[in-house]
Scaffold this active site. Structure first.
Site, PDB file in Angstrom:
ATOM      1  N   SER A 113      14.527   0.023  -0.980  1.00 57.01           N
ATOM      2  CA  SER A 113      14.591   1.487  -1.094  1.00 57.01           C
ATOM      3  C   SER A 113      15.859   1.862  -1.839  1.00 57.01           C
ATOM      4  O   SER A 113      16.862   1.141  -1.789  1.00 57.01           O
ATOM      5  CB  SER A 113      14.632   2.111   0.307  1.00 57.01           C
ATOM      6  OG  SER A 113      14.907   3.504   0.219  1.00 57.01           O
ATOM      7  N   TYR A 166      17.682   2.207   8.989  1.00 51.39           N
ATOM      8  CA  TYR A 166      16.844   2.054   7.798  1.00 51.39           C
ATOM      9  C   TYR A 166      17.693   1.594   6.610  1.00 51.39           C
ATOM     10  O   TYR A 166      17.353   0.628   5.925  1.00 51.39           O
ATOM     11  CB  TYR A 166      16.145   3.379   7.481  1.00 51.39           C
ATOM     12  CG  TYR A 166      15.147   3.295   6.348  1.00 51.39           C
ATOM     13  CD1 TYR A 166      13.847   2.865   6.575  1.00 51.39           C
ATOM     14  CD2 TYR A 166      15.506   3.650   5.050  1.00 51.39           C
ATOM     15  CE1 TYR A 166      12.918   2.789   5.531  1.00 51.39           C
ATOM     16  CE2 TYR A 166      14.590   3.577   4.002  1.00 51.39           C
ATOM     17  CZ  TYR A 166      13.296   3.152   4.254  1.00 51.39           C
ATOM     18  OH  TYR A 166      12.385   3.074   3.219  1.00 51.39           O
TER      19      TYR A 166
HETATM   20  N1  NAD Z   1       7.387   6.448   0.378  1.00 49.38           N
HETATM   21  C1  NAD Z   1       8.664   6.436  -0.002  1.00 49.38           C
HETATM   22  O1  NAD Z   1       9.205   7.460  -0.450  1.00 49.38           O
HETATM   23  C2  NAD Z   1       9.464   5.161   0.089  1.00 49.38           C
HETATM   24  C3  NAD Z   1      10.739   5.172  -0.483  1.00 49.38           C
HETATM   25  C4  NAD Z   1      11.495   4.007  -0.427  1.00 49.38           C
HETATM   26  C5  NAD Z   1      11.009   2.878   0.182  1.00 49.38           C
HETATM   27  N2  NAD Z   1       9.779   2.893   0.750  1.00 49.38           N
HETATM   28  C6  NAD Z   1       9.314   1.657   1.393  1.00 49.38           C
HETATM   29  O2  NAD Z   1       8.048   1.310   0.900  1.00 49.38           O
HETATM   30  C7  NAD Z   1       7.302   0.670   1.933  1.00 49.38           C
HETATM   31  C8  NAD Z   1       5.976   1.406   2.135  1.00 49.38           C
HETATM   32  O3  NAD Z   1       6.264   2.753   2.409  1.00 49.38           O
HETATM   33  P1  NAD Z   1       5.144   3.886   2.542  1.00 49.38           P
HETATM   34  O4  NAD Z   1       5.775   5.147   2.105  1.00 49.38           O
HETATM   35  O5  NAD Z   1       3.879   3.432   1.944  1.00 49.38           O
HETATM   36  O6  NAD Z   1       5.034   3.947   4.130  1.00 49.38           O
HETATM   37  P2  NAD Z   1       3.783   4.157   5.102  1.00 49.38           P
HETATM   38  O7  NAD Z   1       4.345   4.504   6.421  1.00 49.38           O
HETATM   39  O8  NAD Z   1       2.787   5.077   4.464  1.00 49.38           O
HETATM   40  O9  NAD Z   1       3.135   2.708   5.153  1.00 49.38           O
HETATM   41  C9  NAD Z   1       3.798   1.648   5.791  1.00 49.38           C
HETATM   42  C10 NAD Z   1       2.761   0.701   6.330  1.00 49.38           C
HETATM   43  O10 NAD Z   1       3.451  -0.345   7.050  1.00 49.38           O
HETATM   44  C11 NAD Z   1       2.729  -0.577   8.246  1.00 49.38           C
HETATM   45  N3  NAD Z   1       3.571  -1.180   9.282  1.00 49.38           N
HETATM   46  C12 NAD Z   1       4.508  -0.569  10.053  1.00 49.38           C
HETATM   47  N4  NAD Z   1       5.022  -1.440  10.925  1.00 49.38           N
HETATM   48  C13 NAD Z   1       4.384  -2.629  10.708  1.00 49.38           C
HETATM   49  C14 NAD Z   1       4.479  -3.891  11.318  1.00 49.38           C
HETATM   50  N5  NAD Z   1       5.311  -4.130  12.347  1.00 49.38           N
HETATM   51  N6  NAD Z   1       3.682  -4.885  10.867  1.00 49.38           N
HETATM   52  C15 NAD Z   1       2.809  -4.652   9.840  1.00 49.38           C
HETATM   53  N7  NAD Z   1       2.683  -3.465   9.232  1.00 49.38           N
HETATM   54  C16 NAD Z   1       3.467  -2.460   9.668  1.00 49.38           C
HETATM   55  C17 NAD Z   1       2.211   0.787   8.667  1.00 49.38           C
HETATM   56  O11 NAD Z   1       1.136   0.697   9.607  1.00 49.38           O
HETATM   57  C18 NAD Z   1       1.798   1.386   7.324  1.00 49.38           C
HETATM   58  O12 NAD Z   1       0.472   1.077   6.994  1.00 49.38           O
HETATM   59  C19 NAD Z   1       8.183   0.661   3.173  1.00 49.38           C
HETATM   60  O13 NAD Z   1       8.873  -0.554   3.265  1.00 49.38           O
HETATM   61  C20 NAD Z   1       9.146   1.792   2.895  1.00 49.38           C
HETATM   62  O14 NAD Z   1      10.374   1.622   3.569  1.00 49.38           O
HETATM   63  C21 NAD Z   1       8.987   4.017   0.733  1.00 49.38           C
END
Ligand code: NAD
Length: 236
Positions: free
Chosen positions: A131, A144
């Site tokens: 991130s 985080y």
């Molecule tokens: N969306 C953003 O703006 C953003 C920005 C920076 C980083 N990220 C990173 O990108 C990745 C995906 O983010 P997103 O926005 O799609 O989030 P999201 O919450 O939509 O999806 C995350 C997925 O991870 C799954 N998950 C959670 N805990 C878990 C576990 N213990 N075992 C297996 N699966 C698990 C959830 O069920 C979900 O399907 C994450 O690592 C997040 O930190 C997202």
């Protein structure tokens, strides 16, 4: 490894029931990969989906053993599963801190450890999804930010330890709208790129990093944040 392994490349994408992970799984599938997805939630991507908690060592080992048994090879590991807890540090329990670190950071260590043999045999690669918060923070996001900073450092450590057989890179998303939220013109305009990100902005980078044209790229971080980490903001 099974002698029946097919020629089709195999990718594992974690946290792929929705959001960025689902986007990465769909893109790799479209590019011709056989994709296995893993999540604590059910998935409907049309790929083989395994319900598993990436913070749990036994579950991770069983997931990877299942890929060896069912698919016979692993060419790409995308460590995408992640959670965020926003709480003032005085209210954040040690159990919550550990849960965030387990899912966001320790999971990548466990997955890399369990997958090393298959990935090396395939001359494959790992992509971690960190991130922009590995570099900058809002208040009340200590667990985080620490987990994502750790994931970034784990990425270059793994690249040095597992090369040249396995390349390891990191994609650090900025604000990626995964819920088709009602975004304001201001939300978009504050980005030097002129818009909030979408899942495709991340899956395209993952497709490049896991593909044949990224052979000289390892230990690197790719920020896809619309330029936000390069923007100075002073009070008006
Ligand atoms: N969306 C953003 O703006 C953003 C920005 C920076 C980083 N990220 C990173 O990108 C990745 C995906 O983010 P997103 O926005 O799609 O989030 P999201 O919450 O939509 O999806 C995350 C997925 O991870 C799954 N998950 C959670 N805990 C878990 C576990 N213990 N075992 C297996 N699966 C698990 C959830 O069920 C979900 O399907 C994450 O690592 C997040 O930190 C997202």
């Amino acid at each position: 490894m099974s002698s029946t392994a097919s020629d089709q490349r195999v990718a594992l994408v974690t946290g792929a029931a929705q959001g960025i992970g689902a986007g990465i799984a769909a893109r790799l599938k479209r590019d011709g990969w056989r994709v296995v997805t893993a999540d604590i939630k059910p998935g409907d991507s049309g790929s083989r989906h395994v319900i598993a908690d990436m913070g749990d060592e036994e579950a991770v080992n069983a997931l990877v053993a299942g890929i060896e048994r069912e698919e016979g090879r692993l060419d790409a590991l995308v460590c995408n599963a992640g959670i965020m807890i926003r709480k003032p540090i005085a209210e954040l329990s040690l159990a919550e801190w550990r849960r965030v670190l387990d899912i966001n950071l320790t999971s990548a260590f466990l997955l890399a450890k369990a997958s090393e043999r298959m990935l090396a045999a395939a001359k494959g690669s790992i992509v971690t999804i960190a991130s922009s918060r590995a570099h900058q923070s809002e208040p009340n996001t200590e667990s985080y930010s620490a987990s994502k900073g750790g994931l970034l450092a784990l990425t270059h450590a793994l690249a040095v330890s597992l090369g040249p057989a396995i390349r390891v890179n990191c994609v650090s998303p900025g604000w990626i709208d995964v819920q088709a939220s009602a975004l304001s013109a201001k939300d978009h305009a504050q980005h030097p790129a002129g818009r909030v990100g979408k899942a495709e902005d991340i899956s395209s980078l993952v497709a490049f990093l896991t593909g044949p044209e990224a052979g000289f790229v390892t230990g690197a971080e790719f920020l896809s944040d619309g330029g936000m980490t390069r923007k100075m903001i002073y009070a008006e």
